[in-house]
Design a protein around this motif. Structure first.
Motif, PDB file in Angstrom:
ATOM      1  N   MET A 157      67.022  27.189  80.204  1.00  0.00           N
ATOM      2  CA  MET A 157      68.197  27.046  81.058  1.00  0.00           C
ATOM      3  C   MET A 157      69.109  25.996  80.436  1.00  0.00           C
ATOM      4  SD  MET A 157      69.774  27.910  83.916  1.00  0.00           S
ATOM      5  CE  MET A 157      68.531  28.860  84.733  1.00  0.00           C
ATOM      6  N   LEU A 158      70.367  26.292  80.414  1.00  0.00           N
ATOM      7  CA  LEU A 158      71.354  25.359  79.875  1.00  0.00           C
ATOM      8  C   LEU A 158      71.942  24.557  81.039  1.00  0.00           C
ATOM      9  CD1 LEU A 158      72.878  24.386  77.369  1.00  0.00           C
ATOM     10  CD2 LEU A 158      74.539  26.185  77.800  1.00  0.00           C
ATOM     11  N   TYR A 159      71.546  23.301  81.138  1.00  0.00           N
ATOM     12  CA  TYR A 159      72.018  22.432  82.217  1.00  0.00           C
ATOM     13  C   TYR A 159      73.351  21.809  81.825  1.00  0.00           C
ATOM     14  CZ  TYR A 159      67.228  23.006  83.748  1.00  0.00           C
ATOM     15  OH  TYR A 159      66.043  23.553  84.139  1.00  0.00           O
ATOM     16  N   ALA A 160      74.229  21.641  82.812  1.00  0.00           N
ATOM     17  CA  ALA A 160      75.546  21.064  82.571  1.00  0.00           C
ATOM     18  C   ALA A 160      75.409  19.559  82.359  1.00  0.00           C
ATOM     19  CB  ALA A 160      76.474  21.346  83.742  1.00  0.00           C
ATOM     20  N   GLY A 161      75.985  19.069  81.286  1.00  0.00           N
ATOM     21  CA  GLY A 161      75.889  17.662  80.937  1.00  0.00           C
ATOM     22  C   GLY A 161      76.851  16.773  81.706  1.00  0.00           C
ATOM     23  N   PHE A 162      76.707  15.502  81.438  1.00  0.00           N
ATOM     24  CA  PHE A 162      77.460  14.465  82.138  1.00  0.00           C
ATOM     25  C   PHE A 162      78.975  14.671  82.049  1.00  0.00           C
ATOM     26  CE2 PHE A 162      79.594  10.296  82.053  1.00  0.00           C
ATOM     27  CZ  PHE A 162      79.234   9.819  83.303  1.00  0.00           C
ATOM     28  N   TRP A 163      79.504  14.828  80.838  1.00  0.00           N
ATOM     29  CA  TRP A 163      80.962  14.883  80.668  1.00  0.00           C
ATOM     30  C   TRP A 163      81.563  16.149  81.246  1.00  0.00           C
ATOM     31  CZ3 TRP A 163      83.091  10.525  80.378  1.00  0.00           C
ATOM     32  CH2 TRP A 163      82.469   9.472  79.715  1.00  0.00           C
ATOM     33  N   LYS A 164      80.844  17.249  81.174  1.00  0.00           N
ATOM     34  CA  LYS A 164      81.331  18.494  81.773  1.00  0.00           C
ATOM     35  C   LYS A 164      81.423  18.330  83.296  1.00  0.00           C
ATOM     36  CE  LYS A 164      80.916  23.171  80.386  1.00  0.00           C
ATOM     37  NZ  LYS A 164      80.114  24.237  79.822  1.00  0.00           N
ATOM     38  N   ARG A 165      80.429  17.664  83.856  1.00  0.00           N
ATOM     39  CA  ARG A 165      80.437  17.431  85.295  1.00  0.00           C
ATOM     40  C   ARG A 165      81.525  16.439  85.695  1.00  0.00           C
ATOM     41  NH1 ARG A 165      74.232  17.400  87.330  1.00  0.00           N
ATOM     42  NH2 ARG A 165      75.303  16.682  89.187  1.00  0.00           N
ATOM     43  N   VAL A 166      81.766  15.436  84.877  1.00  0.00           N
ATOM     44  CA  VAL A 166      82.848  14.481  85.144  1.00  0.00           C
ATOM     45  C   VAL A 166      84.192  15.208  85.157  1.00  0.00           C
ATOM     46  CG1 VAL A 166      84.147  12.532  84.185  1.00  0.00           C
ATOM     47  CG2 VAL A 166      81.656  12.414  84.313  1.00  0.00           C
ATOM     48  N   LEU A 167      84.415  16.063  84.169  1.00  0.00           N
ATOM     49  CA  LEU A 167      85.676  16.813  84.103  1.00  0.00           C
ATOM     50  C   LEU A 167      85.832  17.732  85.314  1.00  0.00           C
ATOM     51  CD1 LEU A 167      88.268  17.372  82.590  1.00  0.00           C
ATOM     52  CD2 LEU A 167      87.029  19.008  81.164  1.00  0.00           C
ATOM     53  N   ALA A 168      84.755  18.389  85.725  1.00  0.00           N
ATOM     54  CA  ALA A 168      84.809  19.241  86.919  1.00  0.00           C
ATOM     55  C   ALA A 168      85.175  18.415  88.147  1.00  0.00           C
ATOM     56  CB  ALA A 168      83.466  19.945  87.114  1.00  0.00           C
ATOM     57  N   SER A 169      84.616  17.227  88.241  1.00  0.00           N
ATOM     58  CA  SER A 169      84.905  16.337  89.361  1.00  0.00           C
ATOM     59  C   SER A 169      86.371  15.894  89.346  1.00  0.00           C
ATOM     60  CB  SER A 169      83.984  15.118  89.310  1.00  0.00           C
ATOM     61  OG  SER A 169      84.238  14.261  90.381  1.00  0.00           O
ATOM     62  N   ILE A 170      86.886  15.616  88.166  1.00  0.00           N
ATOM     63  CA  ILE A 170      88.301  15.232  88.050  1.00  0.00           C
ATOM     64  C   ILE A 170      89.200  16.376  88.518  1.00  0.00           C
ATOM     65  CG2 ILE A 170      90.152  14.729  86.385  1.00  0.00           C
ATOM     66  CD1 ILE A 170      88.025  13.066  84.812  1.00  0.00           C
ATOM     67  N   ILE A 171      88.888  17.594  88.102  1.00  0.00           N
ATOM     68  CA  ILE A 171      89.676  18.766  88.524  1.00  0.00           C
ATOM     69  C   ILE A 171      89.625  18.892  90.047  1.00  0.00           C
ATOM     70  CG2 ILE A 171      89.797  21.292  88.476  1.00  0.00           C
ATOM     71  CD1 ILE A 171      88.762  21.075  85.519  1.00  0.00           C
ATOM     72  N   ASP A 172      88.425  18.792  90.625  1.00  0.00           N
ATOM     73  CA  ASP A 172      88.291  18.895  92.084  1.00  0.00           C
ATOM     74  C   ASP A 172      89.049  17.789  92.796  1.00  0.00           C
ATOM     75  OD1 ASP A 172      86.701  21.192  92.213  1.00  0.00           O
ATOM     76  OD2 ASP A 172      84.856  20.042  91.937  1.00  0.00           O
ATOM     77  N   ASN A 173      88.944  16.562  92.295  1.00  0.00           N
ATOM     78  CA  ASN A 173      89.633  15.446  92.940  1.00  0.00           C
ATOM     79  C   ASN A 173      91.147  15.582  92.854  1.00  0.00           C
ATOM     80  OD1 ASN A 173      87.344  14.122  93.903  1.00  0.00           O
ATOM     81  ND2 ASN A 173      87.010  13.083  91.967  1.00  0.00           N
ATOM     82  N   LEU A 174      91.654  16.075  91.731  1.00  0.00           N
ATOM     83  CA  LEU A 174      93.094  16.312  91.623  1.00  0.00           C
ATOM     84  C   LEU A 174      93.544  17.396  92.596  1.00  0.00           C
ATOM     85  CD1 LEU A 174      93.667  16.105  87.753  1.00  0.00           C
ATOM     86  CD2 LEU A 174      94.513  14.513  89.505  1.00  0.00           C
ATOM     87  N   LEU A 175      92.762  18.446  92.705  1.00  0.00           N
ATOM     88  CA  LEU A 175      93.078  19.522  93.648  1.00  0.00           C
ATOM     89  C   LEU A 175      93.077  18.995  95.077  1.00  0.00           C
ATOM     90  CD1 LEU A 175      93.446  22.589  94.313  1.00  0.00           C
ATOM     91  CD2 LEU A 175      90.956  22.679  94.471  1.00  0.00           C
ATOM     92  N   LEU A 176      92.023  18.266  95.445  1.00  0.00           N
ATOM     93  CA  LEU A 176      91.950  17.722  96.799  1.00  0.00           C
ATOM     94  C   LEU A 176      93.047  16.700  97.054  1.00  0.00           C
ATOM     95  CD1 LEU A 176      88.090  17.372  97.181  1.00  0.00           C
ATOM     96  CD2 LEU A 176      89.591  18.888  98.491  1.00  0.00           C
ATOM     97  N   TRP A 177      93.364  15.877  96.059  1.00  0.00           N
ATOM     98  CA  TRP A 177      94.449  14.900  96.206  1.00  0.00           C
ATOM     99  C   TRP A 177      95.764  15.621  96.503  1.00  0.00           C
ATOM    100  CZ3 TRP A 177      98.862  14.269  93.138  1.00  0.00           C
ATOM    101  CH2 TRP A 177      99.632  13.145  93.438  1.00  0.00           C
ATOM    102  N   PHE A 178      96.039  16.692  95.765  1.00  0.00           N
ATOM    103  CA  PHE A 178      97.272  17.450  95.963  1.00  0.00           C
ATOM    104  C   PHE A 178      97.309  18.040  97.378  1.00  0.00           C
ATOM    105  CE2 PHE A 178      99.703  21.443  95.681  1.00  0.00           C
ATOM    106  CZ  PHE A 178     100.933  20.916  95.309  1.00  0.00           C
ATOM    107  N   VAL A 179      96.204  18.642  97.806  1.00  0.00           N
ATOM    108  CA  VAL A 179      96.142  19.223  99.151  1.00  0.00           C
ATOM    109  C   VAL A 179      96.323  18.141 100.206  1.00  0.00           C
ATOM    110  CG1 VAL A 179      94.600  20.363 100.812  1.00  0.00           C
ATOM    111  CG2 VAL A 179      94.752  21.212  98.460  1.00  0.00           C
TER     112      VAL A 179
END
Length: 170
Positions: free
Chosen positions: A1-23
């Motif tokens: 299984m290919l687990y998602a690493g730290f930086w990929k998860r950080v970037l996903a979190s940044i995208i989500d936070n920007l989306l939520l901030w905009f909303v």
């Protein structure tokens, strides 16, 4: 299984936070306009200032807004991660999903537990998040608590297809 690493998860979190901030900004603007229209001509705030110069109404509105934001973030993450998508918008953008120990979609309860456990990851100086970089299955503290994994979506689909083929071939 290919687990998602730290930086990929950080970037996903940044995208989500920007989306939520905009909303939240759009909703906050709408709420502000509604409140301004409702308070038009009212001197209630001016007549009820606390000794530190703040208004009890303003303070209550801020607490209410904070609680609404926390609730919205919880529902966003719990609904998205327990849905067919298995991921928030940020995770989907990076091709990663959240699954349980059987590679299945999370229940709403488990997704909720995962979300609220992030507060524990945060209050210990974010060490709970940093753990992702050092655990064998790239799990943060909140993943360990909720028994979840963040994995590559294509790899997961490949594994699930193989399991289905083996099950159909029996």
């Amino acid at each position: 299984m290919l687990y998602a690493g730290f930086w990929k998860r950080v970037l996903a979190s940044i995208i989500d936070n920007l989306l939520l901030w905009f909303v939240f900004m759009i909703l906050g603007l709408i709420w502000f306009v509604i409140q301004a229209i409702g308070d038009w001509g009212s001197s209630l705030v001016e007549n009820s200032l606390l000794t530190d110069g703040s208004s009890p109404i303003f303070t209550m509105k801020m607490v209410g807004q904070t609680l609404l934001n926390w609730g919205a973030m919880w529902l966003y993450h719990a609904i998205m991660e327990s849905s067919k998508c298995k991921a928030s918008v940020g995770k989907l953008a990076l091709g990663i999903v959240v699954v349980d120990e059987f590679n299945q979609r999370l229940s709403f309860g488990r997704a909720s537990a995962r979300h609220w456990s992030k507060f524990i990851s945060a209050i210990i100086l974010c060490i709970g998040f940093i753990m992702t970089a050092f655990t064998a299955r790239k799990q943060a503290l909140h993943d360990l608590i909720a028994r979840t994994y963040v994995v590559d979506k294509r790899e997961l689909n490949h594994i699930l297809r193989e399991q289905a083929e083996r099950g159909a071939g029996m």
